[in-house]
Design an enzyme around this catalytic site. Structure first.
Site, PDB file in Angstrom:
ATOM      1  N   HIS A 189      60.078  29.602 -26.808  1.00  0.00           N
ATOM      2  CA  HIS A 189      61.467  29.438 -27.242  1.00  0.00           C
ATOM      3  C   HIS A 189      62.305  28.838 -26.117  1.00  0.00           C
ATOM      4  O   HIS A 189      61.856  28.744 -24.974  1.00  0.00           O
ATOM      5  CB  HIS A 189      62.069  30.783 -27.669  1.00  0.00           C
ATOM      6  CG  HIS A 189      61.621  31.232 -29.024  1.00  0.00           C
ATOM      7  ND1 HIS A 189      60.452  31.928 -29.218  1.00  0.00           N
ATOM      8  CD2 HIS A 189      62.180  31.073 -30.246  1.00  0.00           C
ATOM      9  CE1 HIS A 189      60.311  32.186 -30.508  1.00  0.00           C
ATOM     10  NE2 HIS A 189      61.339  31.673 -31.153  1.00  0.00           N
ATOM     11  N   LYS A 236      66.789  32.386 -24.743  1.00  0.00           N
ATOM     12  CA  LYS A 236      66.409  33.507 -25.606  1.00  0.00           C
ATOM     13  C   LYS A 236      66.147  34.744 -24.756  1.00  0.00           C
ATOM     14  O   LYS A 236      65.426  34.688 -23.752  1.00  0.00           O
ATOM     15  CB  LYS A 236      65.173  33.159 -26.436  1.00  0.00           C
ATOM     16  CG  LYS A 236      64.789  34.261 -27.429  1.00  0.00           C
ATOM     17  CD  LYS A 236      63.721  33.780 -28.401  1.00  0.00           C
ATOM     18  CE  LYS A 236      63.296  34.884 -29.355  1.00  0.00           C
ATOM     19  NZ  LYS A 236      64.428  35.369 -30.184  1.00  0.00           N
TER      20      LYS A 236
END
Length: 256
Positions: free
Chosen positions: A149, A153
């Site tokens: 990600h 995140k």
């Protein structure tokens, strides 16, 4: 034609909040009647943004059918409680809840319809089903789960990765999870390796790898845009409106 579902969006200035507002603007079945944010911002894509601290009063003022939340565990619990008090249904895409957070969602679902999912992509839903079938068909194969990600995140592994791990455990029984490897650490029988990568602006990538000594099977999903998550969450909001109080699952939306 039915009246559009009236939607409230939290974290309006965040990545998913902005995406939700943009996708909602392209649809006829939803109308954003309230957008809130913690830090001051005047508007997002032409939608006025209000102060999230005033959410209880704003829910009474705007009367949405469903709130959609992709913020953080602490703020999400607060927003969900306000919706339970106001009688507003909730779609939650926030991940990283601890036991108390999940208990708070359960409590809210006693008063309003609530749908929580770690991923609102139809492709990920298909991946989950494929993983169940593959793990059942290859019971002796080693399994590794890797997710990637964007660098902002916070929770690791991702909620989607944890959901995939639960799917695997449901088929095989609970396995020991090894988070990354360092030093002298040969693979033990039955363990599942779990790896989280954070880099750049990656929207989301999940891979489940199954291998024995002679074959390798890789099941992978890559999201090219947050729009796929926003579209799924708004589909869930439309489906959830006017449902009875209780906990619901995104699979129910997909199977409807």
């Amino acid at each position: 034609m039915a009246a559009p579902v009236r939607v409230a969006i939290t974290g309006a200035a965040g990545r998913m909040g902005r995406e939700l507002i943009d996708v909602a603007d392209s649809r006829d079945d939803v109308e954003v009647v309230l957008a809130v944010n913690r830090s001051p911002v005047e508007a997002v894509s032409g939608v006025p943004v209000r102060d999230a601290d005033d959410l209880p009063e704003l829910l009474a003022e705007t009367d949405p059918d469903v709130m959609v939340d992709f913020t953080g565990p602490e703020s999400s619990v607060e927003y969900v409680a306000a919706c339970a008090e106001a009688g507003v249904g909730v779609v939650v895409g926030t991940t990283g809840f601890d036991e108390d957070g999940h208990a708070a969602l359960d409590e809210a679902a006693e008063s309003v319809p609530l749908l929580h999912a770690t991923n609102f992509s139809r492709g990920v839903a298909a991946l989950r089903r494929a993983v169940r079938e593959a793990v059942a068909a290859l019971p002796d194969y080693d399994v590794e789960v890797t997710e990637t990600h964007h660098n902002g995140k916070r929770d690791a592994p991702s909620g989607t990765a944890n959901t995939l791990l639960t799917e695997i455990d449901d088929v095989r029984g609970e396995s020991e999870r090894v988070y990354g490897r360092e030093g002298d650490q040969p693979r033990m029988e039955g363990e599942i390796g779990v790896h989280a990568r954070r880099a750049g602006g990656v929207t989301g990538e999940h891979e489940v790898l199954l291998a024995d000594d002679h074959q390798l099977l890789s099941l992978t999903h890559r999201a090219g845009s947050r729009g796929v998550f926003a579209a799924g969450a708004l589909d869930a909001a439309v489906w959830l409106a006017d449902r009875d109080a209780g906990r619901y699952d995104f699979d129910e939306v997909l199977d409807a």
